[in-house]
Design a protein around this motif. Sequence first.
Motif, PDB file in Angstrom:
ATOM      1  N   UNK A  73       0.837  -1.207   0.000  1.00  0.00           N
ATOM      2  CA  UNK A  73       0.000   0.000   0.000  1.00  0.00           C
ATOM      3  C   UNK A  73       0.868   1.252   0.000  1.00  0.00           C
ATOM      4  N   UNK A  74       1.912   1.248   0.826  1.00  0.00           N
ATOM      5  CA  UNK A  74       2.800   2.405   0.865  1.00  0.00           C
ATOM      6  C   UNK A  74       3.419   2.670  -0.505  1.00  0.00           C
ATOM      7  N   UNK A  75       3.852   1.594  -1.167  1.00  0.00           N
ATOM      8  CA  UNK A  75       4.458   1.732  -2.482  1.00  0.00           C
ATOM      9  C   UNK A  75       3.471   2.311  -3.487  1.00  0.00           C
ATOM     10  N   UNK A  76       2.235   1.819  -3.448  1.00  0.00           N
ATOM     11  CA  UNK A  76       1.204   2.289  -4.379  1.00  0.00           C
ATOM     12  C   UNK A  76       0.913   3.767  -4.139  1.00  0.00           C
ATOM     13  N   UNK A  77       0.778   4.120  -2.877  1.00  0.00           N
ATOM     14  CA  UNK A  77       0.494   5.525  -2.529  1.00  0.00           C
ATOM     15  C   UNK A  77       1.552   6.470  -3.060  1.00  0.00           C
ATOM     16  N   UNK A  78       2.798   6.022  -2.891  1.00  0.00           N
ATOM     17  CA  UNK A  78       3.918   6.850  -3.335  1.00  0.00           C
ATOM     18  C   UNK A  78       3.835   7.097  -4.839  1.00  0.00           C
ATOM     19  N   UNK A  79       3.524   6.047  -5.589  1.00  0.00           N
ATOM     20  CA  UNK A  79       3.435   6.156  -7.044  1.00  0.00           C
ATOM     21  C   UNK A  79       2.308   7.100  -7.450  1.00  0.00           C
ATOM     22  N   UNK A  80       1.177   6.987  -6.737  1.00  0.00           N
ATOM     23  CA  UNK A  80       0.036   7.841  -7.063  1.00  0.00           C
ATOM     24  C   UNK A  80       0.317   9.308  -6.753  1.00  0.00           C
ATOM     25  N   UNK A  81       0.970   9.523  -5.637  1.00  0.00           N
ATOM     26  CA  UNK A  81       1.331  10.887  -5.247  1.00  0.00           C
ATOM     27  C   UNK A  81       2.176  11.533  -6.336  1.00  0.00           C
ATOM     28  N   UNK A  82       3.165  10.770  -6.800  1.00  0.00           N
ATOM     29  CA  UNK A  82       4.049  11.290  -7.846  1.00  0.00           C
ATOM     30  C   UNK A  82       3.258  11.605  -9.109  1.00  0.00           C
ATOM     31  N   UNK A  83       2.376  10.668  -9.510  1.00  0.00           N
ATOM     32  CA  UNK A  83       1.614  10.842 -10.739  1.00  0.00           C
ATOM     33  C   UNK A  83       0.702  12.066 -10.645  1.00  0.00           C
ATOM     34  N   UNK A  84       0.066  12.244  -9.480  1.00  0.00           N
ATOM     35  CA  UNK A  84      -0.820  13.397  -9.309  1.00  0.00           C
ATOM     36  C   UNK A  84      -0.046  14.702  -9.334  1.00  0.00           C
ATOM     37  N   UNK A  85       1.141  14.687  -8.733  1.00  0.00           N
ATOM     38  CA  UNK A  85       1.980  15.887  -8.728  1.00  0.00           C
ATOM     39  C   UNK A  85       2.378  16.251 -10.149  1.00  0.00           C
ATOM     40  N   UNK A 117       4.958  -0.290  -5.746  1.00  0.00           N
ATOM     41  CA  UNK A 117       5.266   0.956  -6.448  1.00  0.00           C
ATOM     42  C   UNK A 117       5.325   0.707  -7.956  1.00  0.00           C
ATOM     43  N   UNK A 118       6.029  -0.349  -8.343  1.00  0.00           N
ATOM     44  CA  UNK A 118       6.142  -0.688  -9.761  1.00  0.00           C
ATOM     45  C   UNK A 118       4.779  -1.017 -10.370  1.00  0.00           C
ATOM     46  N   UNK A 119       3.981  -1.801  -9.645  1.00  0.00           N
ATOM     47  CA  UNK A 119       2.673  -2.200 -10.173  1.00  0.00           C
ATOM     48  C   UNK A 119       1.813  -0.966 -10.417  1.00  0.00           C
ATOM     49  N   UNK A 177      11.560   0.040 -10.242  1.00  0.00           N
ATOM     50  CA  UNK A 177      12.680  -0.003  -9.290  1.00  0.00           C
ATOM     51  C   UNK A 177      13.099  -1.449  -9.016  1.00  0.00           C
ATOM     52  N   UNK A 178      12.171  -2.388  -9.194  1.00  0.00           N
ATOM     53  CA  UNK A 178      12.528  -3.791  -9.034  1.00  0.00           C
ATOM     54  C   UNK A 178      12.715  -4.416 -10.416  1.00  0.00           C
ATOM     55  N   UNK A 179      13.487  -3.770 -11.257  1.00  0.00           N
ATOM     56  CA  UNK A 179      13.789  -4.319 -12.575  1.00  0.00           C
ATOM     57  C   UNK A 179      12.900  -3.776 -13.676  1.00  0.00           C
TER      58      UNK A 179
END
Lengths: 401, 306
Positions: free
Chosen positions: A73-85, A333-335, A367-369
């Motif tokens: 969940x943390x990884x997903x949130x981080x990705x979404x935050x970046x995308x929204x920014x 995050x990757x997903x 980040x994981x390949x």
Amino acid sequence: MRRLAPMLLAALAVLAAACEKKTQPPPSGEAGTQAAQGQPAGTGGTPANADTILLGQVGALTGGQATFGISTRNGIELALKEANAAGGVKGKKLAVKVYDNQSKPEEAAQATTRLITQDKVVLILGDVASSNSLAMAEKAQAAGVPMITPSSTNTTVTQKGDYIFRVCFIDPFQGFVMAKFARDELKLGKVAVLQDNKSAYSIDLSDVFTRKFREMGGTVATTESYSQGDTDYRAQLTAIKKTQPDGIYVPGYYSEVGVIARQAREVGLKVPLMGGDGWDSEKLFELGGSAITGSYFSNHYSPDNPDARVQKFIADYKAAYGGVPDALAALGYDAARVAIEALQRAKDLSGPSVRDAIAQTKDFPGVAGTVTLDEKRNAVKSAVVLKVGDGKTQYVTTISP
Amino acid sequence: MAQLLQHLINGLAAGTIYALVALGYTMVYGVLKLINFAHGDVMMVGVYMGYATAFALGREARGSLLGIAAVFAVAMLGCALLGFLIERFAYRPLREKPRLTALITAIGISFALSYGFQLDIGFLPGASPRAFPEIIEPTEWLIIGDRDVVVWNWQVISFLIAVGLMVGLQYLVFGTRFGQAMRAVSWDHRVAALMGIPTDRVIALTFMLSSGLAAGAGLLYAIKDTSVSPLMGLYVGLKAFVAAVIGGIGHVPGAVIGALVLGLVEEFVVGYAASSWRDAVAFGFLILVLLVKPGGLFGRVAAEKV
């Protein structure tokens, strides 16, 4: 004992409060991430909201696999935050609705149905444990909603249908990775295999390793086996010792591997042990002690990877949640990023268009390949090999298919 | 040849541990005709008591003779107390009930302990296996050839302790007044009570003795295999029970010999065939013994009073 119950309740309340805090909406405003209690959103994130694209996540936030779901969940949130920014997708902001599956497949199936019928999400992310993902995949496939599992490695998950994808490699791949590493890097000629007869994971890895290692010109001297929960492996190790191998492949889980390492040293086997991502736990160092030091295992990702992309992710993650992200956070995050990128490319947000867009994912820098999806909807990507050091792991190399 | 010798040593080491656990089954069965299925889990609790003591003592104290004695003393006395409590509150109230009732309670206690210990609240250890601290520094005592055969100090120590305890128990049962009382209670506890034997006290002491013994066995097991977990008692307990039945349950040297035989059989099956055959062969051997000699290798078949 009677005083325990209120104390437990209080602890749960504190935990719940902590979860709420962590899942506060991203900067985009009201259409934020919802907390994990599985209640419908109070504000925003509802399907009718025209300027948000809603994704769904089903993960284990409580129960025996809780750390898996929370990391993801943390990884997903981080990705979404970046995308929204960066402006979101198609002019809309992204949000994710998270449901807890309590580490149970039946809860995972229910939560998936809810995401599809009530929340009308465009895409589902989850879960880590393959048994939960299998239950989810059935529902997602039937409803025609694309699903991406960040880290379920069991081969059968994506065989549920053409709407199911994964951004991690599949179990047998790790067998190949270690065979290649043993031949090319460690230059081993003759190895022994010690597999867990009760685990399909272990048998899969051991079979592929044996086949590949032989194809690459090596010899597999003997294959011994044990059962999950055993604590005495001296008979197998004594039999292995007789064949005088240069290394031993032990594709099991950390609880057994640690003890195996100790007893291998005891019977006088000094050669390196090798394994897969089932070794990835702090417990390995405790159970294995100094005996496990100098052994190798394949994994999805290493925080030591000098790659700038990986290091930036780790820095961002630390800033947001504290602590070094594990492989599950990286895969979450990757997903999410694969999903976002596919949404950007998709003609529209209907199930078939999104599915086609995901299927075309190629050379995506995770980040994981690097993620390239094959025709079976599995990620064709590299794995890392880690060396067990004194109380931690060291990055050794990356091996590509 | 060297491999055979090594398997022989490993098998004896494993059998020794089974023997110590099997003695506990045999004692309680001998006196009460009760198969105490919670015995293995009492052993597990003892291991965690020893674990906690070893950690409380700190790293320096672990290798010392005094430290080892302290770990064993705490675990064995703690388990003796636990055995007393289990007998007092779970078995004694049911003593006049059909034997099956006590058997079911025993299974209940077994599960309560092994699953209760998987909880992660307060002092309970949680489900993950843990590494047992090396309270006896493993040392190689005997090395033949190029490490073809290795004998470790703890293997010898466990073997000597097991033989010593067996001799001690045999003396206790046949050479002391307490043993005489035990045998009288075993014969018929109602009549024994009429003869002025404090039946309750004898039974309670038997439970404490067998539970303390279990803790000692558990610690030797933990030293041998280094990994401890709340479910370890179920597994070792079952194997020791099989060993006791093979030897003839209620027969003290029989339990030891049954356990050594079982340890060797298992070791050879895993070493020369496959590990997945181990349990099948162990239980197959049990069935064979029961078919040929229903009382076990050393037991006598007593006609059941109807």
